[in-house]
Design a protein around this motif. Structure first.
Motif, PDB file in Angstrom:
ATOM      1  N   GLY A  25       0.796  -1.212   0.000  1.00 46.74           N
ATOM      2  CA  GLY A  25       0.000   0.000   0.000  1.00 46.74           C
ATOM      3  C   GLY A  25       0.827   1.259   0.000  1.00 46.74           C
ATOM      4  O   GLY A  25       2.054   1.231  -0.018  1.00 46.74           O
ATOM      5  N   LEU A  26       0.112   2.374  -0.009  1.00 47.27           N
ATOM      6  CA  LEU A  26       0.685   3.714   0.061  1.00 47.27           C
ATOM      7  C   LEU A  26       0.380   4.286   1.433  1.00 47.27           C
ATOM      8  O   LEU A  26      -0.729   4.120   1.944  1.00 47.27           O
ATOM      9  N   PHE A  27       1.343   4.998   2.009  1.00 47.25           N
ATOM     10  CA  PHE A  27       1.208   5.508   3.362  1.00 47.25           C
ATOM     11  C   PHE A  27       1.667   6.952   3.440  1.00 47.25           C
ATOM     12  O   PHE A  27       2.508   7.391   2.652  1.00 47.25           O
ATOM     13  N   ALA A  28       1.142   7.672   4.415  1.00 48.07           N
ATOM     14  CA  ALA A  28       1.495   9.076   4.616  1.00 48.07           C
ATOM     15  C   ALA A  28       2.836   9.231   5.305  1.00 48.07           C
ATOM     16  O   ALA A  28       3.499  10.251   5.157  1.00 48.07           O
ATOM     17  N   SER A  29       3.261   8.219   6.068  1.00 49.99           N
ATOM     18  CA  SER A  29       4.508   8.350   6.817  1.00 49.99           C
ATOM     19  C   SER A  29       5.323   7.064   6.734  1.00 49.99           C
ATOM     20  O   SER A  29       4.785   5.969   6.515  1.00 49.99           O
ATOM     21  N   GLU A  30       6.615   7.223   6.956  1.00 49.32           N
ATOM     22  CA  GLU A  30       7.510   6.069   6.994  1.00 49.32           C
ATOM     23  C   GLU A  30       7.127   5.147   8.153  1.00 49.32           C
ATOM     24  O   GLU A  30       7.119   3.922   8.008  1.00 49.32           O
ATOM     25  N   ALA A  31       6.800   5.732   9.297  1.00 50.88           N
ATOM     26  CA  ALA A  31       6.442   4.935  10.469  1.00 50.88           C
ATOM     27  C   ALA A  31       5.225   4.052  10.189  1.00 50.88           C
ATOM     28  O   ALA A  31       5.204   2.878  10.570  1.00 50.88           O
ATOM     29  N   GLN A  71      -3.167   8.796   4.382  1.00 49.08           N
ATOM     30  CA  GLN A  71      -3.620   8.495   5.738  1.00 49.08           C
ATOM     31  C   GLN A  71      -2.537   7.661   6.392  1.00 49.08           C
ATOM     32  O   GLN A  71      -1.591   7.253   5.742  1.00 49.08           O
ATOM     33  N   ASN A  72      -2.689   7.343   7.643  1.00 44.54           N
ATOM     34  CA  ASN A  72      -1.736   6.472   8.315  1.00 44.54           C
ATOM     35  C   ASN A  72      -2.148   5.018   8.224  1.00 44.54           C
ATOM     36  O   ASN A  72      -1.921   4.233   9.120  1.00 44.54           O
ATOM     37  N   SER A  73      -2.764   4.670   7.123  1.00 41.61           N
ATOM     38  CA  SER A  73      -3.125   3.290   6.842  1.00 41.61           C
ATOM     39  C   SER A  73      -3.051   3.109   5.334  1.00 41.61           C
ATOM     40  O   SER A  73      -3.027   4.066   4.595  1.00 41.61           O
TER      41      SER A  73
END
Length: 79
Positions: A25-31, A71-73
């Motif tokens: 997937g694609l994520f907003a943050s590395e974490a 998003q963070n998911s």
């Protein structure tokens, strides 16, 4: 060989790329990307590889132009 590669695409989104093509997937943050990959591989650190800085990692079929706001998911998940 690691199952997951985590890195940025050419738009700056964080990408989790599964070598088996099952999830990602694609994520907003590395974490968030690292947390997703870690959970998918049952916390086996050998299964997750961080792409070198400056190397683009692309997620097939999804780009910033076709995905919703970060998003963070994951924006999409394949099972």
């Amino acid at each position: 060989m690691p199952r997951f590669t985590v890195g940025c695409d050419h738009h700056g989104w964080w990408v989790v790329h599964d070598q088996l093509g099952r999830v990602g997937g694609l994520f907003a943050s590395e974490a968030a990307a690292l947390r997703f990959a870690d959970e998918e591989c049952n916390h086996d650190a050998r299964a997750v590889c961080r792409a070198p800085a400056g190397k683009c990692v692309e997620f097939d079929g999804i780009t910033a132009s076709t995905a919703v706001a970060p998003q963070n998911s994951p924006s999409r998940r394949y099972a």
